[in-house]
Each structure stands twice: as structure tokens, then as C-alpha cells.
Design a protein around this motif. Structure first.
Motif: not given
Length: 192
Positions: A137, A173, A176, A178
Motif C-alpha cells: 500500500r 489495512a 482497504d 487501495k
């Protein structure tokens, strides 16, 4: 995924190369690259050892991690990658001090030969114990080898969370869009 296969003799040869590379690194030898026919004093004749594949070399001392470095992408034949990663695990893993000559005999070496990375879109594709994870990321990235989740008894979510933490990200994370999640497989073998 690509099937990775090595004979027992090929595994022994790679472990011998890795051990000699660790020994050279710990003693301060400047040799960093194998030539095309020999690695750390070991003659290379097997085609499997000349294949291009990524690899990680893990060093353990009394059952505890002492160094681990690897590459996903091949930068030459497997035997050269193992030789370079063993050297790097000995002296370049920022989490540990450099391996000393006195420690070399107390180290157990483990090699993980990697399949190519595969980007996944759905975490249900992850098989704990079979897949390693690589999470990206932005500029943050981190990986955990397949055996880590098995050794610690993690489920899929814990494996994802711990890989995010290793990458320096928040534990969630991975949820997400992304965040890029990749899997890979590994042929794992060692001296123990």
C-alpha cells in the motif's frame, strides 16, 4: 501456480551453498556473486538449480529467527539467489546484528523457493499453510512466508493482519481497496 520441484540432492546442494555463504559473510569475505558453474565452492550441474526463481533464506539459532532475507523476483539462477540471500540474511537484516563467525555452527538454515506472485481480489483465495502473503500500500510493503501462519496457528484474518503490521500498516489495512494483496507458494526445506 507453478509447481516447484527439487530432488533431495538438489536441496542438500542449495543448503550447502547457503551455509558456505553464511560462513563467508560472517568471516568478512568479500565474495558476493557465484560464477555460472560454481557457488560457494559447490559445482553446479543440475538444471533445476539454474532455473530462475525467487527465494528466501532464514537463519535460526536455538529455534529463534536470527535473520531472513529474500527476493520474489529472480535475478539469475536459483543457486545464485540462494547464495546472495544467505549472505544478506547473515549481515544485512536490519532487525539483527551481523552473524559472527562463532555463531555459524549454531545456525539452522531454511530455504524457501518461491513461485511467482499472484495478485488476488478476494481474500477467500488465501489458503493458510499453502500461501505466503505480500501486501503493498503506497510505499509500504511486507511479507510473511507460508510457514509463519502454520507455525503460529493463525487463521486467515490474523495472517492478513500480521502481514499488514509487518508492512508498517494498520492491522485492518487489508480491507482497504487501495491495498494490493498477493499470494505465492513456497517449497520449504532446511537442515533441521
Amino acid at each position: 501456480m507453478v509447481e516447484i520441484s527439487l530432488t533431495e540432492e538438489e536441496k542438500v546442494k542449495l543448503l550447502r551453498i547457503a551455509r558456505e555463504s553464511v560462513k563467508n559473510a560472517a568471516s568478512g569475505s568479500k565474495k558476493e556473486k557465484a560464477d555460472s558453474k560454481e557457488a560457494s565452492g559447490t559445482k553446479i550441474t543440475e538444471e533445476n538449480l539454474k532455473m530462475e526463481a525467487g527465494a528466501f533464506v532464514s537463519l535460526h539459532k536455538k529455534g529463534k529467527l536470527r535473520g531472513c532475507i529474500g527476493r520474489f523476483e529472480a535475478e539469475g539462477p536459483l543457486f545464485e539467489t540462494v547464495e546472495r540471500m544467505a549472505r544478506a540474511a547473515s549481515i544485512s537484516d536490519f532487525r539483527f546484528s551481523k552473524v559472527t563467525p562463532d555463531e555459524v555452527e549454531d545456525l539452522d538454515i531454511e530455504i524457501s523457493v518461491l513461485s511467482p506472485l499472484k495478485r488476488i481480489r478476494d481474500v477467500s483465495e488465501i489458503e493458510v499453510g499453502r500461501h505466503g502473503l505480500y501486501i503493498i500500500r503506497g510505499l509500504s510493503r511486507g511479507t510473511l512466508l507460508p510457514q509463519v501462519a502454520s507455525e503460529r496457528g493463525w487463521d486467515r484474518d490474523t495472517f492478513l493482519e500480521q502481514t499488514c503490521i509487518k508492512a508498517g500498516l494498520d492491522r485492518d489495512a487489508w480491507e482497504d481497496k487501495k491495498t494490493e494483496i498477493y499470494t505465492y507458494e513456497a517449497l520449504v526445506f532446511g537442515e533441521e
